[in-house]
Design a protein around this motif. Structure first.
Motif, PDB file in Angstrom:
ATOM      1  N   GLY A 118       0.693  14.537  -6.742  1.00  0.00           N
ATOM      2  CA  GLY A 118       1.948  14.033  -7.280  1.00  0.00           C
ATOM      3  C   GLY A 118       2.312  12.682  -6.702  1.00  0.00           C
ATOM      4  O   GLY A 118       2.789  11.792  -7.424  1.00  0.00           O
ATOM      5  N   SER A 119       2.100  12.506  -5.410  1.00  0.00           N
ATOM      6  CA  SER A 119       2.443  11.225  -4.773  1.00  0.00           C
ATOM      7  C   SER A 119       1.600  10.083  -5.341  1.00  0.00           C
ATOM      8  O   SER A 119       2.054   8.933  -5.416  1.00  0.00           O
ATOM      9  N   HIS A 120       0.388  10.386  -5.755  1.00  0.00           N
ATOM     10  CA  HIS A 120      -0.491   9.392  -6.383  1.00  0.00           C
ATOM     11  C   HIS A 120      -0.021   9.073  -7.807  1.00  0.00           C
ATOM     12  O   HIS A 120       0.181   7.909  -8.172  1.00  0.00           O
ATOM     13  N   LYS A 166       0.832  -1.213   0.000  1.00  0.00           N
ATOM     14  CA  LYS A 166       0.000   0.000   0.000  1.00  0.00           C
ATOM     15  C   LYS A 166       0.863   1.258   0.000  1.00  0.00           C
ATOM     16  O   LYS A 166       1.725   1.446   0.860  1.00  0.00           O
ATOM     17  N   ALA A 167       0.589   2.156  -0.969  1.00  0.00           N
ATOM     18  CA  ALA A 167       1.290   3.435  -1.059  1.00  0.00           C
ATOM     19  C   ALA A 167       0.499   4.513  -0.327  1.00  0.00           C
ATOM     20  O   ALA A 167      -0.715   4.638  -0.509  1.00  0.00           O
ATOM     21  N   ALA A 168       1.198   5.288   0.486  1.00  0.00           N
ATOM     22  CA  ALA A 168       0.588   6.479   1.087  1.00  0.00           C
ATOM     23  C   ALA A 168       0.572   7.569   0.018  1.00  0.00           C
ATOM     24  O   ALA A 168       1.553   7.773  -0.690  1.00  0.00           O
ATOM     25  N   TYR A 223       4.693   2.432   1.815  1.00  0.00           N
ATOM     26  CA  TYR A 223       5.714   3.288   1.196  1.00  0.00           C
ATOM     27  C   TYR A 223       5.101   4.612   0.771  1.00  0.00           C
ATOM     28  O   TYR A 223       3.876   4.756   0.700  1.00  0.00           O
ATOM     29  N   PHE A 224       5.982   5.566   0.486  1.00  0.00           N
ATOM     30  CA  PHE A 224       5.532   6.933   0.212  1.00  0.00           C
ATOM     31  C   PHE A 224       6.523   7.610  -0.713  1.00  0.00           C
ATOM     32  O   PHE A 224       7.727   7.604  -0.459  1.00  0.00           O
ATOM     33  N   LEU A 225       6.026   8.190  -1.799  1.00  0.00           N
ATOM     34  CA  LEU A 225       6.873   8.942  -2.723  1.00  0.00           C
ATOM     35  C   LEU A 225       6.732  10.431  -2.450  1.00  0.00           C
ATOM     36  O   LEU A 225       5.615  10.960  -2.425  1.00  0.00           O
ATOM     37  N   LEU A 276       3.142   5.507   7.817  1.00  0.00           N
ATOM     38  CA  LEU A 276       4.220   4.530   7.667  1.00  0.00           C
ATOM     39  C   LEU A 276       4.678   4.017   9.034  1.00  0.00           C
ATOM     40  O   LEU A 276       4.965   2.825   9.198  1.00  0.00           O
ATOM     41  N   SER A 277       4.714   4.911  10.004  1.00  0.00           N
ATOM     42  CA  SER A 277       5.146   4.514  11.351  1.00  0.00           C
ATOM     43  C   SER A 277       4.155   3.545  11.991  1.00  0.00           C
ATOM     44  O   SER A 277       4.546   2.649  12.748  1.00  0.00           O
TER      45      SER A 277
END
Length: 284
Positions: free
Chosen positions: A116-118, A107-109, A158-160, A151-152
């Motif tokens: 942009g992160s999406h 799963k991406a945050a 993960y996160f971009l 994430l913590s």
């Protein structure tokens, strides 16, 4: 005095605007430019442009193109930063993930859909030959603080985000960066609502002239590396590396780049249709 509202992310890329505001350059030409920080990034600014809460935005190229295609009544008036944005792929420092392959199907945050992160999660997936349906999952976290929490707490994996902005969080042992994912196009543009372009063309040209004068010589400002380091809490060597990689622009976004971004978003199924160049940009 004409009031103009502008939005941008509270990051080092936008220091030139702060310097211009601090110097009184806009007020000297009878423009009351009001800056607003958008911690939620591109998705937040797209919404603000649509709602006419802001007249201008310093915004990610791919994000605003997607939103204009989807009906945002705005136009790109200029490139602001012509170099690529280097996105870091981050995981929690104590996670078991070590490589990009480990993240497949996790799963991406993301700050919000359309951010942009999406969008860059899709670019990252494509670069690594993932299945865009099966291997991408998302958790909306609103902003960088939300990503740290997600994430913590293992709510996301993960996160971009721009690698130099997150570098202090990596240095503090909260995030670990396992890869980089640069954008395949100029990263930031200046967008304006069509209403503002139509009714305040003269003021828009004046604003662009002022900011372009600063960005043209930005790297030559005395002790600019120390100023950025102190203001954004970054190590001086990281700032110096970022400055060496970053190039500002005073030019319009060219047709080839505009079509390239749309082609990429279309292939990734992020947009369902494409627009002609003149529908995405404003010729001042």
């Amino acid at each position: 005095m004409k009031q103009v509202n502008i939005g941008g992310v509270p990051e080092h890329f936008n220091l030139a605007w702060y310097l211009a505001l601090k110097s009184g350059a806009f007020k000297d030409v009878n423009i009351n430019l009001r800056w607003k920080d958008y911690y939620g990034g591109t998705g937040d600014m797209c919404k603000a442009l649509r709602n006419e809460e802001i007249d201008l935005a310093v915004i990610l190229t791919e994000g605003i193109i997607k939103d204009i295609v989807e009906g945002n009544p705005s136009s790109i008036v200029q490139v602001f930063v012509k170099s690529p944005l280097i996105w870091g792929v981050h995981v929690a420092a104590d996670s078991t993930y070590q490589t990009i392959d480990d993240l497949k199907g996790t799963k991406a945050a993301i700050s919000r859909y359309g951010s942009g992160s999406h969008l860059m999660a899709y670019i990252n997936a494509k670069n690594n030959a993932w299945n865009l349906d099966a291997d991408l999952n998302f958790e909306v976290v609103k902003n960088l603080d939300g990503a740290v929490e997600a994430l913590s707490n293992k709510q996301a994996d993960y996160f971009l985000w721009e690698k130099f902005t997150t570098k202090p969080i990596v240095d503090d042992g909260v995030f670990r960066r396992i890869a980089n994912c640069p954008t395949p196009w100029p990263c930031f543009v200046i967008a304006a609502s069509n209403t503002f372009v139509e009714n305040h063309r003269s003021e828009l040209k004046t604003i662009l002239n002022i900011i372009n004068t600063i960005t043209a010589d930005f790297k030559d400002i005395p002790s600019i590396d120390k100023t950025i380091s102190n203001r954004y809490g970054q190590k001086i060597e990281d700032v110096q590396q970022w400055l060496s990689l970053t190039e500002w622009s005073q030019d319009v976004l060219d047709e080839k780049t505009t079509l390239n971004v749309q082609d990429e978003l279309y292939k990734l199924r992020i947009i369902e249709s494409k627009l002609p160049y003149k529908k995405l940009t404003a010729n001042l």
